[in-house]
Scaffold this motif. Sequence first.
Motif, PDB file in Angstrom:
ATOM      1  N   UNK A  90       0.573  -1.408  -0.056  1.00 47.98           N
ATOM      2  CA  UNK A  90       0.104   0.283   0.041  1.00 47.98           C
ATOM      3  C   UNK A  90       0.755   1.265   0.407  1.00 47.98           C
ATOM      4  N   UNK A  91       2.106   1.112   0.649  1.00 44.65           N
ATOM      5  CA  UNK A  91       2.979   2.197   0.827  1.00 44.65           C
ATOM      6  C   UNK A  91       3.135   2.770  -0.689  1.00 44.65           C
ATOM      7  N   UNK A 120      -4.267   4.570  -7.234  1.00 44.14           N
ATOM      8  CA  UNK A 120      -5.024   5.022  -5.458  1.00 44.14           C
ATOM      9  C   UNK A 120      -6.251   3.883  -5.762  1.00 44.14           C
ATOM     10  N   UNK A 121      -7.099   3.161  -6.513  1.00 42.65           N
ATOM     11  CA  UNK A 121      -8.129   2.236  -7.141  1.00 42.65           C
ATOM     12  C   UNK A 121      -7.344   1.384  -6.667  1.00 42.65           C
ATOM     13  N   UNK A 122      -5.574   0.856  -6.747  1.00 44.63           N
ATOM     14  CA  UNK A 122      -5.187  -0.644  -5.952  1.00 44.63           C
ATOM     15  C   UNK A 122      -5.043  -0.810  -4.656  1.00 44.63           C
ATOM     16  N   UNK A 128      -9.252  -2.231   1.414  1.00 48.26           N
ATOM     17  CA  UNK A 128     -10.869  -2.525   1.872  1.00 48.26           C
ATOM     18  C   UNK A 128     -10.686  -4.136   1.654  1.00 48.26           C
ATOM     19  N   UNK A 129      -9.494  -4.810   1.333  1.00 54.88           N
ATOM     20  CA  UNK A 129      -9.417  -7.041   0.903  1.00 54.88           C
ATOM     21  C   UNK A 129      -8.947  -6.917   2.854  1.00 54.88           C
ATOM     22  N   UNK A 130      -7.621  -5.553   3.523  1.00 53.56           N
ATOM     23  CA  UNK A 130      -6.821  -5.602   3.990  1.00 53.56           C
ATOM     24  C   UNK A 130      -8.176  -6.343   5.614  1.00 53.56           C
ATOM     25  N   UNK A 131      -9.584  -5.008   5.652  1.00 52.51           N
ATOM     26  CA  UNK A 131     -10.112  -4.381   6.749  1.00 52.51           C
ATOM     27  C   UNK A 131     -10.927  -5.794   6.669  1.00 52.51           C
TER      28      UNK A 131
END
Length: 151
Positions: A90-91, A120-122, A128-131
Amino acid sequence: MPIRKQDTNVFDNFELRLNESSKKFLRETSKWAFVLSMIGFVLSGFLLFVGIFLLIFFNDAGTVFASLGELPPYVYSIIYILIAIISFFPALYLYTFSRRMKTALLEKNTEDLTAAFSKLKLYYKFLVISIIGVVFIVILTILFLILMNNG
């Protein structure tokens, strides 16, 4: 009256233009994304350092951490290293977004703008997948603890 398929030809040639306020907001957003990406890189590096440090020195400190559970000491090191690798992406997405957005706004380059929004979409998809994954793990942990206490 039957519902008919909307004519999409009107939108085929649609072109979006950014006014000065939008450009200013995107410039500021790219700066904050850059700051967040740097924090993410530093945290990923720190987690990687801790994981490698523990991997090297954990065997000597095994008695200190014996109360952590029945897992072998190196498992904790591997967990730190995996978290460091996973948190790197993500970074990286935010960093790429910030640099591409800056370039797109400076050079008025549509390809860079598209690439920036793609990163930004990625980033948001990863978030979202992490959450969802964390919520799933928390629910499983709660259910496991309830079953262990009742059994």
